[in-house]
Design a protein around this motif. Structure first.
Motif, PDB file in Angstrom:
ATOM      1  N   VAL A 102       0.842  -1.196   0.000  1.00  0.00           N
ATOM      2  CA  VAL A 102       0.000   0.000   0.000  1.00  0.00           C
ATOM      3  C   VAL A 102       0.880   1.250   0.000  1.00  0.00           C
ATOM      4  O   VAL A 102       0.648   2.190  -0.772  1.00  0.00           O
ATOM      5  N   ALA A 103       1.917   1.229   0.822  1.00  0.00           N
ATOM      6  CA  ALA A 103       2.817   2.382   0.879  1.00  0.00           C
ATOM      7  C   ALA A 103       3.436   2.626  -0.493  1.00  0.00           C
ATOM      8  O   ALA A 103       3.461   3.758  -0.991  1.00  0.00           O
ATOM      9  N   PHE A 104       3.883   1.552  -1.128  1.00  0.00           N
ATOM     10  CA  PHE A 104       4.464   1.694  -2.468  1.00  0.00           C
ATOM     11  C   PHE A 104       3.433   2.248  -3.451  1.00  0.00           C
ATOM     12  O   PHE A 104       3.686   3.215  -4.165  1.00  0.00           O
TER      13      PHE A 104
ATOM     14  N   LEU B   4       2.443  -6.390  -5.135  1.00  0.00           N
ATOM     15  CA  LEU B   4       2.359  -7.639  -4.362  1.00  0.00           C
ATOM     16  C   LEU B   4       2.697  -8.832  -5.246  1.00  0.00           C
ATOM     17  O   LEU B   4       3.440  -9.725  -4.865  1.00  0.00           O
ATOM     18  N   PHE B   5       2.138  -8.806  -6.446  1.00  0.00           N
ATOM     19  CA  PHE B   5       2.307  -9.957  -7.325  1.00  0.00           C
ATOM     20  C   PHE B   5       3.757 -10.148  -7.735  1.00  0.00           C
ATOM     21  O   PHE B   5       4.276 -11.267  -7.748  1.00  0.00           O
TER      22      PHE B   5
ATOM     23  N   VAL C 237       0.611   3.851  -3.050  1.00  0.00           N
ATOM     24  CA  VAL C 237       0.096   5.204  -2.861  1.00  0.00           C
ATOM     25  C   VAL C 237       1.164   6.243  -3.198  1.00  0.00           C
ATOM     26  O   VAL C 237       0.888   7.237  -3.863  1.00  0.00           O
ATOM     27  N   VAL C 238       2.396   5.979  -2.779  1.00  0.00           N
ATOM     28  CA  VAL C 238       3.443   6.973  -3.026  1.00  0.00           C
ATOM     29  C   VAL C 238       3.841   6.979  -4.500  1.00  0.00           C
ATOM     30  O   VAL C 238       3.802   8.012  -5.166  1.00  0.00           O
ATOM     31  N   ILE C 239       4.203   5.805  -5.020  1.00  0.00           N
ATOM     32  CA  ILE C 239       4.716   5.748  -6.390  1.00  0.00           C
ATOM     33  C   ILE C 239       3.571   5.800  -7.412  1.00  0.00           C
ATOM     34  O   ILE C 239       3.681   6.410  -8.471  1.00  0.00           O
ATOM     35  N   GLY C 240       2.461   5.188  -7.068  1.00  0.00           N
ATOM     36  CA  GLY C 240       1.361   5.131  -8.029  1.00  0.00           C
ATOM     37  C   GLY C 240       0.572   6.412  -8.102  1.00  0.00           C
ATOM     38  O   GLY C 240      -0.086   6.689  -9.102  1.00  0.00           O
ATOM     39  N   LYS C 241       0.600   7.198  -7.014  1.00  0.00           N
ATOM     40  CA  LYS C 241      -0.302   8.331  -6.997  1.00  0.00           C
ATOM     41  C   LYS C 241       0.336   9.637  -6.558  1.00  0.00           C
ATOM     42  O   LYS C 241       0.294  10.629  -7.288  1.00  0.00           O
ATOM     43  N   GLU C 242       0.932   9.647  -5.368  1.00  0.00           N
ATOM     44  CA  GLU C 242       1.377  10.935  -4.817  1.00  0.00           C
ATOM     45  C   GLU C 242       2.487  11.581  -5.641  1.00  0.00           C
ATOM     46  O   GLU C 242       2.544  12.802  -5.756  1.00  0.00           O
TER      47      GLU C 242
END
Lengths: 408, 449
Positions: free
Chosen positions: A161-163, A190-191, A165-170
């Protein structure tokens, strides 16, 4: 008015504090803000982003609750505690408290971790950039627990989730600016980071991994296996489920993805409320059916024989593809994410069609990971701006032509 | 050659407080205020300093970049105050009106004059500011000749003044103005009317178009887009139907009579009705008698609720406005307002909002934003209320990141801020669309001109 005015005074008093967005995030959940229009339109519609996002969450709640029952049901079934439920969706052997509690204690922690970590990051970024906390994560946070296997370790989820939200969005600037669907970025992380926890025949049944570890430690127990339908098909194994089981969702799979019935109802609800795009949902289903038909045609014309490793999935009747795996869930809840999908109506048709088409293609041709919808959506997320570009160019060209006719 | 305009995309916003069809003479306003901000992008050069006595029709200021464009006083009186803002910008010119009005006589105009004389007459008499142009939605540049002139005789905005009603009996003035304007264009004068009963429906020297459909069917921007869209390098002019009356009367009598019938409307008004008043009059002369509670928490708007300008209680009627809308302020919190079912507000979705169940109901909306400002998220909703052949979200984004080439390619020459009023109204992210478009147009005007 006690609460209302004291919260208001608190807000006014701390107007210039760095942490105000954190307070506002909670405050605006209690009260619709007292903000008024300035010049521009003096009136506004009732809808805001919170209401929009909340509608999507409402559509997901039945899937979540069903997922809890199903997790318990799959667990008890695999451990031999109960018999296969007969009577389909309304079978009393399925809707038992016993089933629910197993699922409840596994799913709720997933939900809490997903929201806890994600919202904490959102609030930190909101404070850093001093804007309000945006609502995008409300939906993402609910999607994430629904698209992971039930036994996903919580620390793994937190890291992902941390990855995501930060890399995917913020890094792109937050809600509304991201290119990839954040929930799928989390799932993809995850995969690829923990593949053994995300596929195979152990992860879909609560307790199966643990049982495996006990066997490895030398205990004399029977191994538990719960293969998803796609998993069986990919290995050309016999599928032990009826079509109606697939539709109702009494099958192993990620927490919320199994019940096509509930997903279909959620999809209809989203279309009715005008929140979800029917264009994307419909064209995606059409795309999947077309690809399925092509594969069926390949099999029936004899180009592929039973000895081929693709035979199992290729020979699956084309419309079964809509019922198995995460296709329905991905189409209804994730392909339709307005930020990462195509933004023009024409573009939505193309985008949706290609998601369906590519999903089934990856599903059939990728032996390592039989579910293709995640990768198909992420791929089309990347292409969505390009699709839009060409659709918009149509409008631009029309304008240019008009100019040429005039000047000629 | 008449071409009817029928649109499907749009939204009729039905509000409580439509003006009853009766006209009252408003109390004569002691003051008349002219605000240069009503004339977008005009930098005023003051002629009438404080203490100057003026007749109706005398010049107050002119446009610094084009001295021919003069702005004249709607009343006779004395300039008592010139309000200035930062950098000595002129914010308002306040004129104390005489009891007995006297007029500057421009002389009866010979209707057979040619284009050049007509233009000069309109410029000299201060009627020019009534003519606006697209691109850029500013006062028309008299040096350029328009390919067509558009007039809308059909008001579809919420609580708009019924033009059929307010133009009644003004056929002669309207015809004079239309005939004069028709000389100024090589193309045609296009008039959109809502019904055959419109006083404008029988005009000659113009093409009449029957218009039907939801708002913004009556917006002149919609007519332009459907009949003869503006291409790069072209100019069209637009004139408000009511201002034709003032132009017409000037041509016929030589007097600038800035009288106008104005609707007082909105859910905060006790008895919504029409008033006969003058441009620049104090709104206090109209809104309180049988209207709004003096200490009520209301918003007074000069113009309609979608594109009008917020006024203070001592404010005055805008130069182009024919509606005063008064609606309640919405500066209060609402417990769980973001999630609870909503019956008393308009919504275009059905996300626990139920205005779709009561399509005929009239709503009393307040000024609450119903949510906070967010980035653009939802797609596909603007297109449902936006009848122009333009991609609304894409052009808004192009304005935000100031890409001039893209703005031009997407159709920026065709639009005015008011065309984006409906998309702003329904915007889930509460983005200020009209402001974004205005700033985009200003940027283009500055860079391309």
């Amino acid at each position: 008015m006690g609460l209302k005015s004291s919260l208001h005074n608190f807000k006014e008093k701390n107007k210039d504090k760095k942490w105000l967005p954190a307070f506002s995030a909670i405050h605006t959940f209690l009260f619709l803000p007292n903000e008024t229009t300035h010049n521009g339109t003096h009136i506004k519609v009732a809808d805001d982003l919170k209401r929009t996002m909340n509608t999507v969450i409402m559509a997901m709640v039945p899937c979540l609750i069903f997922g809890m029952f199903n997790a318990g049901y799959q667990h008890h079934l695999a451990f031999g505690d109960i018999q296969q439920a007969t009577g389909g969706f309304f079978s009393s052997a399925f809707w038992t408290m016993d089933n629910f509690m197993v699922g409840f204690w596994k799913v709720i922690p997933l939900v809490i971790v997903s929201y806890g970590v994600g919202l904490a990051i959102e609030i930190l970024f909101a404070m850093k950039n001093s804007h309000e906390v945006e609502e995008g994560y409300l939906v993402t946070g609910m999607l994430v627990p629904l698209i992971v296997p039930i036994d996903t370790p919580l620390w793994m989820l937190a890291v992902a989730v941390a990855f995501g939200v930060v890399i995917g969005k913020e890094v792109f600037g937050g809600t509304g600016m991201n290119i990839l669907n954040p929930a799928l970025t989390i799932r993809a992380f995850l995969f690829f980071a923990y593949p053994t926890w995300m596929s195979g025949d152990k992860v879909w049944v609560e307790g199966a991994v643990e049982r495996d570890q006990m066997i490895a430690a030398g205990e004399n127990l029977d191994a538990i296996s719960g293969e998803t339908i796609l998993g069986s098909l990919a290995q050309n194994k016999e599928v032990g489920y009826e079509v109606m089981d697939m539709f109702y969702g009494l099958i192993p799979g990620s927490v919320g993805e199994t019940s096509v019935l509930l997903i279909l109802l959620a999809g209809l609800f989203l279309i009715f409320t005008k929140i979800g795009s029917w264009r994307i949902m419909l064209s995606s289903a059409i795309g999947a059916l077309v690809m399925g038909l092509i594969f069926n045609g390949v099999v029936s014309s004899g180009w592929i024989t039973e000895s081929s490793k693709f035979y199992g999935l290729m020979s699956t009747e084309f419309w079964h593809h809509l019922l198995i795996g995460g296709f329905a869930f991905g189409t209804v809840f994730m392909a339709t994410d307005p930020v990462t999908a195509s933004q023009t109506n024409k573009g939505k048709w193309i985008y949706g069609f290609l998601i369906g088409f590519i999903s089934i293609m990856i599903r059939v041709f990728n032996p390592a990971y039989p579910e293709g919808v995640m990768l198909a959506i992420l791929l089309m997320n990347v292409f969505a701006p390009t699709i839009d570009h060409y659709v918009v160019q149509g409008n631009v060209k029309r304008r240019m032509k008009r100019l040429k006719v005039k000047t000629a | 050659m008449s071409k009817d305009i029928k649109i499907k995309k749009g939204l009729d916003i039905k509000l409580v407080g439509e003006a009853e069809k009766s006209v009252e003479q408003a109390i004569i306003s002691n003051f008349c205020t002219i605000r240069p901000e009503d004339f977008h992008s005009v930098i005023p050069k003051l002629v009438a300093k404080e203490g100057t006595t003026l007749k109706a029709g005398d010049v107050i200021f002119y446009d610094k970049s084009n001295e021919e464009v003069k702005f004249v006083s709607p009343v006779s009186g004395t300039v008592i105050e010139v309000l200035r803002g930062p950098k000595r910008r002129i914010d308002a010119v306040k004129i104390q009106a005489d009891r007995e009005q006297s007029y500057n006589d421009f002389g009866k105009f010979n209707m057979n004059s040619d284009a050049k004389t007509t233009k000069a007459h309109l410029l000299a008499s201060g009627c020019w500011p009534f003519i606006k142009q697209r691109p850029y939605d500013v006062i028309a540049n008299p040096e350029k000749s328009p390919k067509a002139i558009f007039i809308s005789g059909y008001a579809t905005a919420p609580l708009a003044a019924d033009l059929d009603f307010v133009l009644q009996g003004k056929e002669a003035e309207l015809q004079a103005a239309v005939s004069a304007l028709s000389k100024l264009t090589e193309g045609q004068v296009h008039i959109g009317v809502g019904s055959r009963n419109s006083p404008l429906a029988s005009m000659t020297d113009a093409t009449i178009h029957n218009v039907s459909g939801p708002h913004p069917a009556g917006n002149v921007g919609t007519h332009i887009n459907k009949i003869d869209p503006v291409n790069k390098g072209e100019v069209v002019w637009t004139v408000n139907a009511q201002d034709l009356v003032i132009i017409g009367e000037l041509l016929m009598t030589g007097k600038l009579n800035a009288e106008r019938v104005v609707a007082l409307a909105g859910s905060s008004v006790k008895k919504p009705r029409y008033f006969k008043t003058r441009i620049g009059s104090e709104v206090a002369t109209m809104v309180y008698d049988n209207g709004v509670e003096k200490d009520g928490n209301d918003r007074i708007i000069s113009g309609n609720v979608l594109s009008g300008k917020q006024l203070k209680p001592d404010g005055s009627l805008g130069y182009y406005d024919n509606v005063i809308s008064v609606i309640p302020e919405g500066d209060d919190y609402e417990l769980f307002g973001w999630t609870k079912p909503v019956f008393n507000k308009i919504s275009t979705s059905r996300a626990l909002t139920f205005s779709w169940l009561t399509p005929k109901k009239k709503f009393a909306l307040n000024t609450n934003t119903n949510g906070e400002h967010r980035a653009f998220v939802v797609t596909g909703s603007y297109e449902k209320v936006f009848p122009l052949d333009i991609y609304p979200m894409q052009i808004l984004k192009a304005c935000k990141y100031e890409d001039l080439d893209e703005m031009e390619a997407l159709g920026m020459y065709e639009v005015a801020p008011e065309d984006f009023a409906l998309t702003e109204f329904i915007c889930v992210s509460k983005q200020p669309h009209q402001d974004i478009i205005r700033k985009g147009l200003d940027l283009m005007l500055k860079e391309i001109g």
